[in-house]
Design a protein around this motif. Sequence first.
Motif, mmCIF file in Angstrom:
data_model
loop_
_atom_site.group_PDB
_atom_site.id
_atom_site.type_symbol
_atom_site.label_atom_id
_atom_site.label_comp_id
_atom_site.label_asym_id
_atom_site.label_seq_id
_atom_site.Cartn_x
_atom_site.Cartn_y
_atom_site.Cartn_z
ATOM 1 N N GLY A 85 0.800 -1.224 0.000
ATOM 2 C CA GLY A 85 0.000 0.000 0.000
ATOM 3 C C GLY A 85 0.829 1.269 0.000
ATOM 4 O O GLY A 85 0.317 2.336 -0.327
ATOM 5 N N MET A 126 -7.405 -12.398 2.627
ATOM 6 C CA MET A 126 -7.682 -11.479 1.516
ATOM 7 C C MET A 126 -6.669 -10.338 1.447
ATOM 8 O O MET A 126 -6.454 -9.759 0.389
ATOM 9 C CB MET A 126 -9.094 -10.902 1.655
ATOM 10 C CG MET A 126 -10.186 -11.919 1.455
ATOM 11 S SD MET A 126 -10.037 -12.737 -0.131
ATOM 12 C CE MET A 126 -9.795 -14.426 0.367
ATOM 13 N N THR A 128 -13.504 -8.670 3.147
ATOM 14 C CA THR A 128 -12.064 -8.773 3.394
ATOM 15 C C THR A 128 -11.773 -9.531 4.680
ATOM 16 O O THR A 128 -10.925 -10.428 4.699
ATOM 17 C CB THR A 128 -11.451 -7.355 3.499
ATOM 18 O OG1 THR A 128 -11.675 -6.674 2.278
ATOM 19 C CG2 THR A 128 -9.964 -7.415 3.799
ATOM 20 N N THR A 155 -11.713 -6.893 -1.967
ATOM 21 C CA THR A 155 -10.517 -6.414 -1.261
ATOM 22 C C THR A 155 -9.621 -5.619 -2.205
ATOM 23 O O THR A 155 -9.103 -4.556 -1.846
ATOM 24 C CB THR A 155 -9.747 -7.607 -0.669
ATOM 25 O OG1 THR A 155 -10.633 -8.353 0.165
ATOM 26 C CG2 THR A 155 -8.558 -7.144 0.159
ATOM 27 N N LYS A 156 -9.479 -6.117 -3.415
ATOM 28 C CA LYS A 156 -8.650 -5.378 -4.394
ATOM 29 C C LYS A 156 -9.291 -4.029 -4.708
ATOM 30 O O LYS A 156 -8.602 -3.018 -4.845
ATOM 31 C CB LYS A 156 -8.504 -6.201 -5.679
ATOM 32 C CG LYS A 156 -7.613 -7.416 -5.512
ATOM 33 C CD LYS A 156 -7.651 -8.261 -6.779
ATOM 34 C CE LYS A 156 -7.012 -9.606 -6.546
ATOM 35 N NZ LYS A 156 -7.263 -10.524 -7.658
ATOM 36 N N PHE A 203 -8.762 -1.730 -1.797
ATOM 37 C CA PHE A 203 -7.349 -1.328 -1.741
ATOM 38 C C PHE A 203 -7.124 -0.104 -2.630
ATOM 39 O O PHE A 203 -6.533 0.897 -2.212
ATOM 40 C CB PHE A 203 -6.492 -2.508 -2.213
ATOM 41 C CG PHE A 203 -5.013 -2.232 -2.256
ATOM 42 C CD1 PHE A 203 -4.234 -2.390 -1.119
ATOM 43 C CD2 PHE A 203 -4.396 -1.832 -3.433
ATOM 44 C CE1 PHE A 203 -2.868 -2.141 -1.157
ATOM 45 C CE2 PHE A 203 -3.038 -1.579 -3.476
ATOM 46 C CZ PHE A 203 -2.269 -1.742 -2.333
ATOM 47 N N GLU A 204 -7.638 -0.190 -3.840
ATOM 48 C CA GLU A 204 -7.462 0.931 -4.768
ATOM 49 C C GLU A 204 -8.295 2.132 -4.328
ATOM 50 O O GLU A 204 -7.833 3.281 -4.365
ATOM 51 C CB GLU A 204 -7.865 0.526 -6.195
ATOM 52 C CG GLU A 204 -7.009 -0.572 -6.817
ATOM 53 C CD GLU A 204 -5.571 -0.139 -7.071
ATOM 54 O OE1 GLU A 204 -5.251 1.048 -6.882
ATOM 55 O OE2 GLU A 204 -4.765 -1.009 -7.433
ATOM 56 N N ALA A 211 -6.752 3.826 -1.449
ATOM 57 C CA ALA A 211 -5.491 4.478 -1.854
ATOM 58 C C ALA A 211 -5.777 5.809 -2.553
ATOM 59 O O ALA A 211 -4.990 6.752 -2.456
ATOM 60 C CB ALA A 211 -4.696 3.552 -2.777
ATOM 61 N N PHE A 250 -7.731 -1.983 7.935
ATOM 62 C CA PHE A 250 -7.340 -2.402 6.579
ATOM 63 C C PHE A 250 -6.156 -1.565 6.085
ATOM 64 O O PHE A 250 -5.169 -2.098 5.568
ATOM 65 C CB PHE A 250 -8.529 -2.247 5.637
ATOM 66 C CG PHE A 250 -8.244 -2.645 4.217
ATOM 67 C CD1 PHE A 250 -8.221 -3.983 3.844
ATOM 68 C CD2 PHE A 250 -8.011 -1.685 3.233
ATOM 69 C CE1 PHE A 250 -7.960 -4.352 2.536
ATOM 70 C CE2 PHE A 250 -7.752 -2.049 1.928
ATOM 71 C CZ PHE A 250 -7.731 -3.380 1.577
ATOM 72 N N GLU A 272 -2.952 -2.456 7.919
ATOM 73 C CA GLU A 272 -2.361 -3.744 7.538
ATOM 74 C C GLU A 272 -1.862 -3.758 6.104
ATOM 75 O O GLU A 272 -0.940 -4.483 5.760
ATOM 76 C CB GLU A 272 -3.370 -4.874 7.770
ATOM 77 C CG GLU A 272 -3.681 -5.032 9.256
ATOM 78 C CD GLU A 272 -4.320 -6.364 9.585
ATOM 79 O OE1 GLU A 272 -4.142 -7.322 8.812
ATOM 80 O OE2 GLU A 272 -5.004 -6.442 10.615
ATOM 81 N N GLU A 273 -2.480 -2.947 5.258
ATOM 82 C CA GLU A 273 -2.050 -2.902 3.858
ATOM 83 C C GLU A 273 -1.006 -1.805 3.617
ATOM 84 O O GLU A 273 -0.597 -1.577 2.481
ATOM 85 C CB GLU A 273 -3.254 -2.661 2.935
ATOM 86 C CG GLU A 273 -4.205 -3.854 2.826
ATOM 87 C CD GLU A 273 -3.652 -4.968 1.961
ATOM 88 O OE1 GLU A 273 -2.452 -4.953 1.629
ATOM 89 O OE2 GLU A 273 -4.429 -5.869 1.613
ATOM 90 N N LEU A 274 -0.608 -1.122 4.682
ATOM 91 C CA LEU A 274 0.382 -0.044 4.594
ATOM 92 C C LEU A 274 -0.103 1.103 3.705
ATOM 93 O O LEU A 274 0.678 1.754 3.020
ATOM 94 C CB LEU A 274 1.736 -0.580 4.116
ATOM 95 C CG LEU A 274 2.324 -1.728 4.947
ATOM 96 C CD1 LEU A 274 3.670 -2.169 4.379
ATOM 97 C CD2 LEU A 274 2.469 -1.339 6.400
ATOM 98 N N LEU A 275 -1.417 1.301 3.716
ATOM 99 C CA LEU A 275 -1.999 2.454 3.013
ATOM 100 C C LEU A 275 -2.133 3.609 4.002
ATOM 101 O O LEU A 275 -2.272 3.384 5.205
ATOM 102 C CB LEU A 275 -3.398 2.109 2.505
ATOM 103 C CG LEU A 275 -3.527 1.143 1.338
ATOM 104 C CD1 LEU A 275 -4.950 0.597 1.280
ATOM 105 C CD2 LEU A 275 -3.176 1.814 0.023
#
Lengths: 403, 451
Positions: A252, A279, B196, B211-212, B215-216, B219, B238, B241-244
């Motif tokens: 991310g 996921m 997710t 989830t994809k 994510f976008e 972002a 989220f 954990e996704e480093l967003l």
Amino acid sequence: MHSNKRVLIISCYPIKDPLHGGQKRVAAVVEEYKKVFARVKYVAVFVREHYPVYDHDDIYLTGRWATAALHDHLTSDIRIGNAMVESPDLRRKLEALLRSYKPDIIQVDQCFPYIGLRQIIQDMGIRPKIIYNSQNIETVIKEDVMTIAGAADTDVAEALAIIEEVETDLAQHADLVAAVSKEDGEYYLSLGAKRYVLASNGIATLAHSPAAVAYWHKQFKAQGIDAIASFIGSSHLPNMQGMQQMIGLRLGFFPANTRLVLAGGVGRHLKQYFDYDNMLDSTFWQRAISVGFLSESQLSGLLEVSDVILLPIVKGGGSNLKTAEAILSGKKIVATTFAFRGYESHLTLPNIWIADTPEKFRAAITEALITPLKKRSKSQELQAQTVQWHYSLKQLVEEAVKL
Amino acid sequence: MTDAKQKIWIDVTDLSVWSGHFTGTQRVTYEMSLRFYEQISDVHFFAYNERARNFYEVDFGPINQTILASRMPAEAGKRPSGFHRPSPKAVLRTQSLKAYHNLPFRVKQQLTPARREQLKKAYRTFNSVSSRVKPRRQVISSAAVPGAPAVHFQKADIVVILGKPWDTMTFIDVLRDQKTAQPFKLVHLVYDMIPTFLPQVFGQPLPANYTKYMFEALALSDRVIAISKSTKQDVARFCREELLQTPKTTVVRLGDTPNGLTVLEDKYAPSGLKPGSFILCVGTIEVRKNHALLYAAYKEAQLRDLPMPTLVIIGSRGWYTGDVIYQFQHDPLLRHSVKILHGLSDEQVDWLYGNCAFTVYPSVYEGWGLPVAESLAKGKVCIASHASSMPEIAGDLIEYFSPYDAPACLALIQKYLSVDVRRAKEAEIQAKYKITSWDKTFAQVADAVSS
């Protein structure tokens, strides 16, 4: 500089159409030696199934020695070393080679061939000068590889004992020890070597194919990608560990119009680390692209279009050919201190971010992706040129001639 | 050339292609879009055309008209009292406007601004009057209006996503490309992160695709509107954990205004049901809604020889419910105590709400929990799962159970079978529960969009 001596280089893999770093290093040494020595012969003792492309001087294992080395991929190099004295056929060929070629200097690439070769030399009563051209501290690499692959402790211990013994023998008795980094050189001194020469890994001059550059530009533009950070690496364990540890599977932090591009085996093998029921792992490919194995032309094209080159190396021996490529490319680099082993003098060049924790490494990637490239001065450009083999092997060649 | 004037763009792709009953997502999208249309000047609407991989400007008028038409009663002239039907004059005007709106976009553009405004005003008046009707069924209108101009958002624009574009994965790719080219402000309404974090309650490939998409979307988003504090926490988790980077997030409260119907006439009662003799569970019959817990509670009651009311489950079938429906329908000791009903009319649903003893909602996870809010808005006691957002709806006003604790659920059912207990709680709900109007929700959304 010229020498009438005959040099024989023995290794565990052929160097015809070299692909991995070890092959490239040895091929470069052969080329540099040929410039100064009267005769240079390269002979690989190898497993044919592992390297289907080879030269007529190379000798592949046969019979049960071939079978054993083929199936025991974790220690096939040790088995090759042992086979040199245990396999009558192989021993006969090597003795014939030594008798006919009469080398003044034998260079052992990696320690493994010396496991058997030293016995043959001793039994034949010949006294060529010995050069140990190290690529890594093999005990460290072998322990990691075998442990992670799940080898039995006793097998690991047995392999390490063999390697440590032969590395020590070479360090103490070789006429010249070449190390790829200062750290490796210090290690050989600690084993009893009187001295070592630094022979960092280098690269050939980068030649970009305009067609390959155009291809990559088109590919990335079509996907709306404005900047890429590339990690070019094989599935060699240190590459996989570095990828997971320093970059990770959660991307991310990559801006939406940028991508991590994985070239070589690292992308393919990374897939085994995904948890497909989680996921959160499914988003990795939103910011990453695996382009697989590439030809030299495609690879150099990829380097040319890369905005940032990543060197997330945290483990392993030797120095990293990819570091040399990155330095020569003039691109922005995000690397660990470890990745610059052997190239410490280049850390003063612009466009280099050094980060040794995952958090800092990721932050450095983000920063590098959005920071404009600084132009190198003329002297900095000349300094970068020294990562080419011609420069990195210079000391080794000079010292070899003096033997 | 960049147009410096700020425009608000509302995505109505969902509404323009959706058919069938409104889900919660469509309901929210519609209620918000309608108010943007009626109350905000210089608001524009767009829809995504997957084939063309582009956004196109659409007129909300015809979409609204189609929705309104689909809300008409199935049995004309048989509406209960209180139902407001448009006058013949209004219908005539609607037909005229419909003809206008069906004109090719470029033709409409050639009308004079004054004439266009006049038509638009008349049309909005009609929509305003007729929008009180609860949707029954929506008919598809095409998102790709022939000749409509493609939309390229400008830097000053605000783009608002209210629906569920994750069904079309290329939507977010095109949006990303446009935002990279022109960094407009993106405001995204997020309902939940359930696919997710609880992928096991959905069929494939929804969890990964969702989830994809998120994510976008996260972002790219400059601001997120979450429908509950629970969803806000899940968004933050989220992103962490996704480093967003976690976008600024505003929590809004969804409307739960009753639909205006108060149907108590027994002719709308599904067969065999008597007022006060049953409890009601409303919501899609899917594994996430946890009807299995109700099955376990009813079986436990049998073991303890406790009297239980008839359980009425209403909702369409969703993910992974075959087993529990089979159990309900073929259990010789239970099958007469449970009714599973689909495809009811609004009047029937309203009758069930009005005549049930109370409602029960055992869901394992929600973004909000609309059936809980609806029950309370109708003055009915709801006993609910304490998971995720559901305690946010009414706090201590109602009682909760763990979605994995059948005996606890059973104990609460037993408790509220007492008429006295129920009446007391209903009085408390009547006194304390504050119904949220969609106008109030809209005010919160509009604030978030403009902040």
